[in-house]
Design a protein around this motif. Structure first.
Motif, short mmCIF file in Angstrom:
data_model
loop_
_atom_site.label_atom_id
_atom_site.label_comp_id
_atom_site.label_asym_id
_atom_site.label_seq_id
_atom_site.Cartn_x
_atom_site.Cartn_y
_atom_site.Cartn_z
N GLY A 136 -2.55 -2.26 -2.07
CA GLY A 136 -2.75 -0.99 -2.89
C GLY A 136 -3.06 -1.18 -4.40
N GLY A 156 0.62 -1.09 0.06
CA GLY A 156 -0.04 -0.06 0.07
C GLY A 156 0.95 1.15 0.09
N THR A 171 -4.66 3.43 -1.63
CA THR A 171 -4.75 2.42 -0.30
C THR A 171 -6.08 1.33 -1.10
#
Length: 678
Positions: free
Chosen positions: A537, A285, A330
């Motif tokens: 992510g 992420g 994210t």
């Protein structure tokens, strides 16, 4: 419907180029261009802390302060835009996933590909098989690198598989990705210099026994395995000691380029595609320390290349352009339904009962995988996502009470003894059902294909999508006309009915929140790309954190210390490079959707002069002709559609764009799109 946005909707920009004497390619001083692509680099991460060298270089040269990814904001869609200087409306390249049942062949590792299923176009051999099936027309617009090679220029491409080969599917002069080095003479030369060949190079050259990895072979192109949570599946972003995913592999590409290719081969046109920080973005992420560490690694590589150009005495004849393909967010569902949770010692923790005890610096997402095929199936659509069994116990959704949206199952008839959260829905053997719906799961922006092109079925799908809270903006193929609440695909340059069997029927962007923060990093959103590692992510949606990417250039032809506020995009890269290299008297430029970025070029010397160019920028909001009403919003906590918000019964959307008028010629740049439910 068009209307200006805000009081600063129209900006008159006094940028321009003075009238200068033109020159032909033959009497221009020699030029080389190096294009560097930093995969997954968000514009807001170009800081003195995270990327000190690139930040300084961007201030030294010309930086593109309004640089755009193209939608869907994914690697291969943008790879096509960079290759051709055009959108899918002209290039016929939508990227990521295809359905091409007439194709046949193997992938780069030599394994037979089942082209009667959804195809991930992730390596050179799969792309080559697809291009052969389409009689060399996988991309229907010319590419920059093939044009340069045909003009007698030496070309070099290194880096991320798939995205690199797409630039020239007949191979550039020098080519290396994580599977292959080519052509044969170049691979032999690399090996003779002591460089380790990519491990599948022998698949392309089966007669070269020495290309097969030996017992002592250490693969420098291999990724680093991620640290996982105690479920054994999901990456642990809180593990501070874990390393970025692929920095070691891409450092090896840079080593070969600066030690051998640049000084000895001296290509006229080079392209290095770094798959970082993107690889670490997906694994951990954009809020993770691994993502930032990957940015610092790329920052070092860019500096090494710039320094080598200077060391070789090539700075006065070399232009360097740095860009990205997309940003990233994210992976997270709406925190109103899926509260963020702390992670400690590899285990997701319960949230404290008292909100005062919650430390926002230790909260991570526990949801975000939309699993769109599941609610589609449960609603009665004959949908296929081309997947087999998927086990993603966390990121498919942990509700506020700690229960899972998709509980783990065991069904020997479907997945043997393995646990699964979705059995997946591969295409059936034989002919497709007449009501088939193909979900091309790419990321935060998906394509849906309806092979029958049944208008009634498409309208029903659109209405279903409007009722799912995970789904944001929706675009429909122009052949279906104006449907309530949605825009046509031509609004985002995706409509192309010259290759109707390959064109999507629906394109969508998933729900996102540009301002929600994880560890101080803005941007969250759903995605729809199952992963064995529970992605942390992703990208793809048409939102600010995915669209806004880095872009800057330096060299003898670029202005110094110049900040360009005129919107630019990845479709502008190829026309600008073609202009710098004087390719075929700019015929490549004239056929592209993108434009030459004259505003960032010096007005005299090497670049061909033109009359003063004025730029007018207008920010606009595009809306559907009508609103969809009578809906029932279905919440992401229930794939069966049982959890609803009865207060929201309508759907429309808005597409925010920047229109640039360059000496009378219009260009449009996509800023963001979002759904509006009331």
């Amino acid at each position: 419907m068009l209307h200006p946005k805000g009081r600063s909707a129209v900006l008159w920009l006094g940028l321009g180029l003075a009238l200068t004497q033109g020159c032909t390619a033959s009497d221009r001083p020699p030029r080389r261009v190096i294009l560097l692509l930093v995969d997954g680099f968000r514009a807001d991460m170009l800081t003195p802390v995270d990327a000190p060298r690139m930040h300084a270089l961007s201030r030294k040269g010309a930086r593109f302060d309004a640089h755009h990814s193209i939608f869907p904001c994914t690697t291969l869609t943008n790879a096509g835009a960079i290759a051709t200087g055009s959108y899918p409306q002209k290039s016929s390249w939508w990227g990521e996933k295809l359905y091409a049942p007439t194709a046949s062949g193997t992938n780069a590792k030599g394994a037979t590909v089942d082209f009667k299923q959804h195809i991930d176009v992730r390596d050179w051999a799969t792309l080559k098989a697809l291009d052969d099936a389409y009689n060399g027309q996988l991309a229907t617009a010319p590419t920059l690198f093939k044009t340069a090679k045909a003009a007698g220029l030496r070309t070099a491409i290194l880096g991320k598989p798939g995205a690199t080969f797409l630039q020239d599917m007949d191979f550039p002069t020098f080519f290396i990705d994580t599977d292959l080095a080519a052509p044969l003479a170049f691979a032999r030369e690399l090996q003779g210099r002591g460089y380790a060949l990519p491990p599948s190079t022998h698949v392309a050259f089966p007669d070269e026994e020495k290309f097969k990895p030996q017992d002592s072979y250490v693969n420098p192109y291999a990724p680093v395995p991620p640290r996982l949570l105690d479920d054994g599946i999901t990456a642990d972003p809180a593990e501070r000691d874990s390393r970025p995913s692929q920095t070691e592999a891409y450092a090896y590409f840079v080593k070969q380029y600066v030690e051998f290719i640049l000084p000895e081969k001296q290509p006229d046109l080079s392209f290095l595609w770094f798959n970082e920080p993107d690889a670490s973005l997906h694994t951990y992420g954009p809020a993770s320390p691994q993502y930032r560490a990957a940015i610092r690694a790329v920052d070092t590589w860019v500096g090494q290349i710039v320094d080598k150009v200077a060391e070789l005495g090539l700075a006065s004849t070399t232009d360097i352009i740095v860009t990205s393909d997309h940003g990233g967010v994210t992976v997270s569902g709406d925190p109103a339904h899926f509260p963020l949770r702390p992670i400690k010692n590899g285990r997701v923790q319960d949230r404290p009962a008292d909100p005062a005890d919650i430390d926002p610096k230790n909260l991570w997402s526990v949801s975000g995988q939309a699993m769109l095929v599941e609610p589609l199936r449960r609603a009665g659509f004959n949908a296929f996502n081309g997947r087999t069994c998927i086990y993603d116990p966390l990121m498919t959704g942990m509700k506020a009470d700690g229960s899972a949206v998709y509980a783990a199952k065991v069904d020997p008839a479907k997945c043997g003894a393995d646990r699964f959260t979705s059995s997946g829905f591969p295409l059936p053997t034989g002919n497709l059902p007449t009501d088939a719906v193909l979900i091309m799961e790419t990321a935060g922006g998906d394509f849906i294909h309806v092979p029958s092109h049944d208008a009634t079925l498409v309208a029903a799908l659109v209405r279903f999508l409007q009722e799912r809270a995970e789904v944001g903006a929706i675009f429909v193929n122009d052949v279906y006309g104006d449907l309530p609440g949605v825009l046509k695909m031509s609004a985002v340059f995706l409509n192309n009915n010259n290759v109707r069997s390959r064109a999507p029927d629906i394109a969508l962007s998933y729900w996102s929140d540009d301002n929600e923060q994880i560890f101080g990093v803005k941007g969250i959103g759903y995605h729809n790309k199952p992963s064995p590692r529970g992605m942390r992510g992703d990208h793809g949606a048409l939102d600010k954190r995915n669209v806004d990417i880095i872009g800057f250039a330096l060299g003898p032809d670029f202005r110094e210390g110049f900040a360009n506020d005129v919107p630019t995009a990845n479709v502008d890269i190829a026309p600008t490079i073609a202009h710098l290299l004087g390719l075929a008297d700019d015929s490549f430029v004239d056929t592209a959707d993108g434009r030459v970025l004259f505003e960032v070029l010096k007005s005299g010397g090497h670049t061909k002069g033109r009359q003063r160019t004025d730029y007018t920028v207008t920010e606009t909001v595009v809306e559907p002709a009508s609103v969809a009403t009578g809906l029932s919003l279905r919440l992401p906590t229930s794939p069966d559609g049982l959890d609803r918000d009865p207060s929201r019964t309508s759907y429309t959307m808005e597409l925010r764009v920047s229109d640039v008028l360059v000496s009378g010629r219009p260009y449009r740049y996509l800023d963001a799109a979002s759904a509006i439910r009331k």
